[in-house]
Design a protein around this motif. Structure first.
Motif: not given
Length: 381
Positions: A78-89
């Motif tokens: 249910e509780k989800t964290v979507i992450v990007e490290i170093g996402p550019g633009r």
């Protein structure tokens, strides 16, 4: 011709002596006054390099499909964290979220989105790119401040920008490679006095020629360890894409890019992007030793084609004019094409999970090379 950062580094060396490759790497990218990411616009045709998400929306869409698969295989937490490290633009995350919203509206609705970015300038660009997602997106200066919860993480061309240490084989054994000044007062490589634990070398030191370079990356290992710890605590899957090699080996991979061309690493500090190839065997070794499942370690071409790149490209080009279709074919070739120097083979993909799950496309692609899959599948376009 020189750069402001070159003069700053020369002054530092004159005052304190030669600096390590690690320190030089860090100064080139992150010096608060003259560092590359502080003063340059690195991305796109006007910059120094083009990343996969900037080539085509297809790349980010495949990452989105992969993350949805992972979420489903983990039991739709249910509780989800979507992450990007170093996402550019923010291009990749924009494409990821479009796919997530279309394929799994419930995941999109329940998830929070987080970008780990230290550049204020890039944060503004990312905010514009992701404006359609409103307050769902949050920014962090550090991985440590991410909220708790099940993690879906993507990192594209992150690890190559984390500094390395280099050691050079000398008559006295391996010694740390340093950056000093030559007789003409120009930046030059030299051997220092620090050695290396022989257990870290892939073959005995006496078996390799003088001048051979060996690279290690303690900072990359530390980032991977932090990521693994987070996955163990909250559960989830991380996918890491970068250029590099599958097995630890000798070789000098330190490189600089300026205006889409290779540049000598010491020539333009602060003006050129500085990177090195990623040792994926070491990242996988770290994940395994920390108790995570290695879903797979494959070439980028295998990964993208296994997720349906060709089918999606065909759908994208359907009913379009011939020029548009040819553009899509060229994009697919750039992203998944095999052969020396091609992204499909040069770039690798590592996926790790906790707890263990079965994830496509790794089960499908196992045992078949990127070249074989590309030869078999390209006729679909």
């Amino acid at each position: 011709m020189t750069t402001p950062l070159a003069e700053k580094i020369k002054t530092l060396i004159r005052t304190n002596g030669p600096i390590s490759v690690t320190d030089y790497f860090s100064l080139c990218l992150a010096d608060p006054e003259h560092g590359y990411y502080r003063v340059r616009e690195p991305f796109g045709k006007a910059g120094d390099f083009t990343t996969a998400p900037e080539i085509s929306q297809l790349f980010g869409e495949m990452i989105g499909i992969f993350l949805v698969h992972a979420w489903q295989q983990h039991g739709t937490p249910e509780k989800t964290v979507i992450v990007e490290i170093g996402p550019g633009r923010g291009t990749m995350m924009s494409d990821v979220l479009r796919v997530v919203r279309r394929l799994s509206p419930e995941l999109y609705a329940a998830a929070s989105v987080h970008l780990v970015e230290t550049s204020d300038r890039l944060r503004k660009v990312q905010a514009e790119t992701l404006v359609a997602h409103g307050e769902k997106v949050e920014w962090h200066a550090s991985f440590e401040t991410l909220p708790e919860g099940f993690l879906l993480l993507a990192a594209n061309e992150l690890f190559d920008a984390i500094p390395i240490r280099q050691f050079v084989r000398t008559p006295q054994g391996f010694r740390e490679r340093m950056v000093g000044l030559d007789a003409a007062d120009q930046l030059a490589f030299a051997a220092g006095v620090a050695g290396i634990d022989p257990a870290l070398l892939p073959a005995p030191a006496q078996a390799v020629a003088e001048g051979t370079i060996f690279e290690i990356a303690p900072a990359r290992d530390a980032v991977m360890a932090a990521l693994c710890e987070r996955l163990k605590i909250g559960g989830g899957t991380a996918v890491i894409i970068d250029y590099g090699y599958l097995a630890t080996n000798y070789g000098d991979t330190l490189q600089a890019l300026l205006d889409h061309q290779y540049d000598p690493p010491l020539a333009n500090p602060g003006r050129a992007d500085l990177t090195s190839h990623v040792d994926f065997e070491q990242l996988a070794r770290r994940a395994k030793s920390d108790g995570l499942q290695i879903n797979g370690l494959v070439h980028q071409g295998d990964f993208l084609i296994g997720l349906g790149l060709l089918e999606r490209a065909a759908a994208l080009g359907r009913d379009k004019d011939e020029a548009t279709q040819e553009g899509i074919r060229q994009d697919v070739e750039r992203l998944a094409g095999s052969g020396e120097g091609k992204m499909g083979e040069l770039f690798k993909v590592l996926a790790v999970s906790s707890p263990p799950i079965a994830l496509p496309p790794f089960r499908k692609t196992q045992g078949m090379s990127a070249r074989a899959r590309w030869t078999t599948a390209r006729s679909c376009l």
